[in-house]
Design a protein around this motif. Structure first.
Motif, PDB file in Angstrom:
ATOM      1  N   GLU A 209       0.132  -3.800  -7.237  1.00 13.54           N
ATOM      2  CA  GLU A 209       0.243  -4.860  -6.489  1.00 13.54           C
ATOM      3  C   GLU A 209      -0.164  -4.899  -5.262  1.00 13.54           C
ATOM      4  N   PRO A 210      -0.565  -6.165  -4.564  1.00 13.29           N
ATOM      5  CA  PRO A 210      -1.262  -5.952  -3.222  1.00 13.29           C
ATOM      6  C   PRO A 210      -0.233  -5.114  -2.229  1.00 13.29           C
ATOM      7  N   ALA A 211      -0.917  -4.917  -1.116  1.00 14.44           N
ATOM      8  CA  ALA A 211      -0.096  -4.071  -0.046  1.00 14.44           C
ATOM      9  C   ALA A 211       0.829  -5.216   0.623  1.00 14.44           C
ATOM     10  N   LEU A 212       2.018  -4.755   0.945  1.00 17.09           N
ATOM     11  CA  LEU A 212       3.012  -5.447   1.976  1.00 17.09           C
ATOM     12  C   LEU A 212       2.576  -5.278   3.252  1.00 17.09           C
ATOM     13  N   VAL A 242       3.037  -0.264  12.170  1.00 17.62           N
ATOM     14  CA  VAL A 242       3.142  -0.999  10.732  1.00 17.62           C
ATOM     15  C   VAL A 242       3.136  -2.515  10.800  1.00 17.62           C
ATOM     16  N   TYR A 243       2.390  -3.374  10.271  1.00 14.01           N
ATOM     17  CA  TYR A 243       2.226  -4.521  10.269  1.00 14.01           C
ATOM     18  C   TYR A 243       2.249  -5.310   9.075  1.00 14.01           C
ATOM     19  N   ASN A 244       3.077  -6.466   8.940  1.00  9.37           N
ATOM     20  CA  ASN A 244       3.247  -7.056   7.780  1.00  9.37           C
ATOM     21  C   ASN A 244       2.086  -8.130   7.426  1.00  9.37           C
ATOM     22  N   ARG A 245       2.100  -8.829   6.263  1.00 11.07           N
ATOM     23  CA  ARG A 245       0.890  -9.580   5.936  1.00 11.07           C
ATOM     24  C   ARG A 245       0.524 -10.638   7.001  1.00 11.07           C
ATOM     25  N   GLN A 246       1.502 -11.232   7.694  1.00 18.33           N
ATOM     26  CA  GLN A 246       1.125 -11.991   8.855  1.00 18.33           C
ATOM     27  C   GLN A 246       0.597 -11.244  10.084  1.00 18.33           C
TER      28      GLN A 246
END
Length: 274
Positions: A209-212, A242-246
């Motif tokens: 699955e793609p990285a969160l 740590v960064y989220n998808r946004q």
């Protein structure tokens, strides 16, 4: 850390051999009794999503080190990489660097490479495999996988010529008591991919699955201080953002703290550039 604990210790060859034997046997016992489920399964089919990727150059000119040892390192990497390439870490499993690679011997085709030893270097069978453990450790810091065992040299041997990563962001290895162990504490399997090109060692963690999240590894509190017995000590702390998808910052995590005895003048490079 107390600087007294870092002061170089003089040990006889017999004591070093006895210590190596003790900790090697201790590790064999741990592998049998620690209750961990170690990663063993492999798959030729790559997982679809890239999570973290990195590469390091194979041939580097190091001060006072013969280039033949760098070429021998490549031979050793060619032997070791297939042992761990394409391994899958399922949820709850632990990746053990040395359990997968095994002991490096002449009989298996390994040759003499460079081995760091008490602040200096010597030749030893299988030498140079720290480049592989360094690569895996650095990639893992850019993934959700958890590093549960990692070691660093007590000596800072070579100047920071063309360094692109923070001091202390590698993982040293010595069969089998200085291991690199990585645990999958997520609910998704991860797969390790490695290859040697003509010029680089290339690695990648892949997932189904793609990285969160994405990660930025950096250092804090880097300092060089005089040692009371002479010479210098080097210290820093490694963190990661740590960064989220946004691309929003959702965490700033402490990773590790490093201390080492410097084996060169700290202003060496700046002096040479004058």
């Amino acid at each position: 850390m107390n600087p007294v604990d870092l002061r170089p210790k003089q040990r006889s060859k017999s004591r070093v051999r006895a210590g190596t034997w003790f900790y090697t046997i201790k590790r064999y016992i741990e592998w049998l009794t620690d209750g961990k489920k170690y990663a063993k399964q492999k798959s030729d089919e790559p997982f679809p999503y890239s999570i973290a990727k990195h590469q390091t150059i194979l041939l580097r000119k190091l001060k006072d080190v013969e280039m033949s040892l760098q070429h021998n390192k490549i031979i050793n990497l060619q032997k070791a990489v297939p042992r761990i390439n394409k391994v899958i870490i399922h949820p709850g499993e632990t990746f053990s660097y040395w359990q997968l690679i095994g002991k490096t011997t002449y009989k298996k085709g390994y040759v003499d490479g460079m081995v760091l030893y008490y602040g200096k270097y010597k030749t030893g069978v299988g030498g140079g495999l720290c480049q592989l453990s360094n690569l895996i450790y650095w990639m893992t810091l850019h993934s959700p996988l958890a590093v549960v065992e990692r070691h660093r040299h007590s000596y800072d041997v070579f100047p920071d010529s063309n360094r692109t990563q923070p001091f202390g962001s590698g993982a040293t290895c010595a069969y089998n008591y200085l291991d690199l162990q990585i645990k999958n504490e997520t609910n998704m399997p991860y797969q390790l991919h490695l290859q040697l090109t003509d010029t680089h060692l290339v690695g990648e963690w892949r997932a189904k699955e793609p990285a969160l999240y994405t990660y930025e590894v950096y250092e804090k509190h880097h300092e060089i201080t005089p040692a009371y017995w002479g010479g210098y000590l080097r210290h820093n702390e490694i963190y990661r953002k740590v960064y989220n998808r946004q691309n929003q910052l959702v965490g700033d995590e402490f990773v590790t703290e490093n201390h080492a005895i410097m084996m060169y003048e700290p202003l060496l490079e700046s002096r040479e550039s004058l």
